[in-house]
Scaffold this motif. Sequence first.
Motif, PDB file in Angstrom:
ATOM      1  N   VAL A 199       0.850  -1.181   0.000  1.00 20.24           N
ATOM      2  CA  VAL A 199       0.000   0.000   0.000  1.00 20.24           C
ATOM      3  C   VAL A 199       0.890   1.236   0.000  1.00 20.24           C
ATOM      4  O   VAL A 199       1.912   1.281   0.693  1.00 20.24           O
ATOM      5  N   ARG A 200       0.539   2.217  -0.790  1.00 14.65           N
ATOM      6  CA  ARG A 200       1.270   3.478  -0.819  1.00 14.65           C
ATOM      7  C   ARG A 200       0.340   4.594  -0.359  1.00 14.65           C
ATOM      8  O   ARG A 200      -0.866   4.549  -0.599  1.00 14.65           O
ATOM      9  N   VAL A 201       0.914   5.581   0.307  1.00 16.01           N
ATOM     10  CA  VAL A 201       0.142   6.731   0.768  1.00 16.01           C
ATOM     11  C   VAL A 201       0.722   7.997   0.160  1.00 16.01           C
ATOM     12  O   VAL A 201       1.913   8.058  -0.179  1.00 16.01           O
ATOM     13  N   LEU A 202      -0.124   8.993   0.026  1.00 22.66           N
ATOM     14  CA  LEU A 202       0.266  10.249  -0.598  1.00 22.66           C
ATOM     15  C   LEU A 202       0.503  11.301   0.481  1.00 22.66           C
ATOM     16  O   LEU A 202      -0.368  11.549   1.315  1.00 22.66           O
ATOM     17  N   LEU A 203       1.694  11.881   0.468  1.00 25.20           N
ATOM     18  CA  LEU A 203       2.007  12.995   1.357  1.00 25.20           C
ATOM     19  C   LEU A 203       2.195  14.269   0.536  1.00 25.20           C
ATOM     20  O   LEU A 203       2.498  14.213  -0.655  1.00 25.20           O
ATOM     21  N   VAL A 204       2.010  15.392   1.206  1.00 29.95           N
ATOM     22  CA  VAL A 204       2.243  16.688   0.575  1.00 29.95           C
ATOM     23  C   VAL A 204       3.175  17.490   1.471  1.00 29.95           C
ATOM     24  O   VAL A 204       3.308  17.201   2.671  1.00 29.95           O
ATOM     25  N   THR A 205       3.811  18.501   0.907  1.00 37.06           N
ATOM     26  CA  THR A 205       4.662  19.369   1.712  1.00 37.06           C
ATOM     27  C   THR A 205       3.819  20.488   2.305  1.00 37.06           C
ATOM     28  O   THR A 205       2.855  20.952   1.695  1.00 37.06           O
ATOM     29  N   SER A 206       4.184  20.892   3.505  1.00 41.61           N
ATOM     30  CA  SER A 206       3.495  22.023   4.125  1.00 41.61           C
ATOM     31  C   SER A 206       3.936  23.309   3.438  1.00 41.61           C
ATOM     32  O   SER A 206       5.063  23.416   2.937  1.00 41.61           O
ATOM     33  N   ARG A 207       3.057  24.297   3.456  1.00 39.91           N
ATOM     34  CA  ARG A 207       3.379  25.545   2.751  1.00 39.91           C
ATOM     35  C   ARG A 207       4.425  26.363   3.499  1.00 39.91           C
ATOM     36  O   ARG A 207       5.197  27.092   2.895  1.00 39.91           O
ATOM     37  N   GLY A 208       4.451  26.228   4.828  1.00 39.35           N
ATOM     38  CA  GLY A 208       5.375  27.048   5.599  1.00 39.35           C
ATOM     39  C   GLY A 208       6.777  26.492   5.682  1.00 39.35           C
ATOM     40  O   GLY A 208       7.759  27.170   5.350  1.00 39.35           O
ATOM     41  N   THR A 209       6.884  25.217   6.083  1.00 37.30           N
ATOM     42  CA  THR A 209       8.196  24.630   6.355  1.00 37.30           C
ATOM     43  C   THR A 209       8.681  23.664   5.283  1.00 37.30           C
ATOM     44  O   THR A 209       9.854  23.301   5.262  1.00 37.30           O
ATOM     45  N   GLY A 210       7.797  23.209   4.416  1.00 42.11           N
ATOM     46  CA  GLY A 210       8.181  22.258   3.381  1.00 42.11           C
ATOM     47  C   GLY A 210       8.343  20.835   3.879  1.00 42.11           C
ATOM     48  O   GLY A 210       8.818  19.970   3.147  1.00 42.11           O
ATOM     49  N   ARG A 211       7.928  20.554   5.133  1.00 46.20           N
ATOM     50  CA  ARG A 211       8.044  19.196   5.646  1.00 46.20           C
ATOM     51  C   ARG A 211       6.870  18.362   5.121  1.00 46.20           C
ATOM     52  O   ARG A 211       5.838  18.890   4.709  1.00 46.20           O
ATOM     53  N   TRP A 212       7.029  17.036   5.172  1.00 43.93           N
ATOM     54  CA  TRP A 212       6.004  16.140   4.643  1.00 43.93           C
ATOM     55  C   TRP A 212       4.884  15.964   5.661  1.00 43.93           C
ATOM     56  O   TRP A 212       5.128  15.681   6.840  1.00 43.93           O
ATOM     57  N   VAL A 213       3.645  16.143   5.189  1.00 44.44           N
ATOM     58  CA  VAL A 213       2.461  16.029   6.035  1.00 44.44           C
ATOM     59  C   VAL A 213       1.366  15.344   5.225  1.00 44.44           C
ATOM     60  O   VAL A 213       1.505  15.114   4.019  1.00 44.44           O
TER      61      VAL A 213
END
Length: 375
Positions: A20-34
């Motif tokens: 199973v794979r999950v989709l993460l996005v980067t936060s707009r402020g810090t660029g960390r994966w969320v």
Amino acid sequence: MRQIAALPYRSESSAIDAPVRVLLVTSRGTGRWVIPKGNVSPGMTAHEAAANEAEEEAGVVGAACPTPLGNYRYRKRRGNGASLMADVEVFPLAVTAELSQWKEQHQRERRWFSLAEAADAVEEPDLRDLIRSFDAREFVAATRRGTMFAAAAQHSRTANMFGWFQRLLPKTGNFFELFEAHAVTITAAADALARLFQQNGGATADHIREIMEREHDADNIIREVLQTVRKTFLTPFDRSAITSLIGAMDDAVDEMQAAAGAVDLYEVTAFEPEMRDMAAIIVDAARLTAEAMPLLRDVAKNGGRLHELTERLVRMEGHADEIHDAGIKRAFKAYGASDTLKFVVAREIYKHLERIVDALEDVANEIDGIVIDHA
């Protein structure tokens, strides 16, 4: 502070043990994966808001299960410098489509991760644990071996499928492979059902046909199970437990076929939000059922995890009952006095959706019985 989030996921193939794979996005402020998250907008339910965040932030749409996977906490820094604790409720989202354009595509990066990679990429410990708990492979790795489970989900040519199942070593009683193959048909049929109920004015024929084909595959499997029970001297569980478990699983697929048949018969092209919510619960319940099947190979070792899965299935059934009642009430208020036929059709579809979830709860009860007897 309360927020909601979506955990967008997809399987790499139709096999029961497919990663199973999950989709993460980067936060707009810090660029960390969320994961996509936000606040619940007025007039929206929590899982609807989570699906909306997934579409806006990650550009994906799908079936958001109304029953949350769990919660995690993190500190959110406000514009005024305050750092406030936020409790985030996470809802699984079975992705059916990725958009080429979406609201925040120029503000975030999106990327598919394996579950292990995603858990390592996020910073919040509770979220890391939630993502890891989503991975069935962590609990079945010790019992896995190479098989041909995906065949049941990839082809639906009845004659060929029946011949394949006839070759499944009836002398030794391959009950576990048959359970797992049937679980493949459940998850595939549930995915097709969710796609069907997401159509509003769109084409439904292909989704209906796929559900029918999956039900035919399931019929071949249960026939093989019943024949194998009669031919096998030593069985891993009591014979009645085997037939009751596969019977409950087959009831779920039969009711999926009945629901699709009602949609086809009455030419329904638009679906109420409660119908889509129940279909989303069915998708997640089918996923949990598929995770449970390989664990039955070693009930003593996996009894704890099996109990966790069945407890969640029972809780989802209770949630589905609430959604069912709300949908019936909405349909009665909207059509009861002005369009009786439309109300009757809606009630018929709700009935089949409720029976699907009830059958999956029956599967949970049968598994619990096996755990009590053998763990």
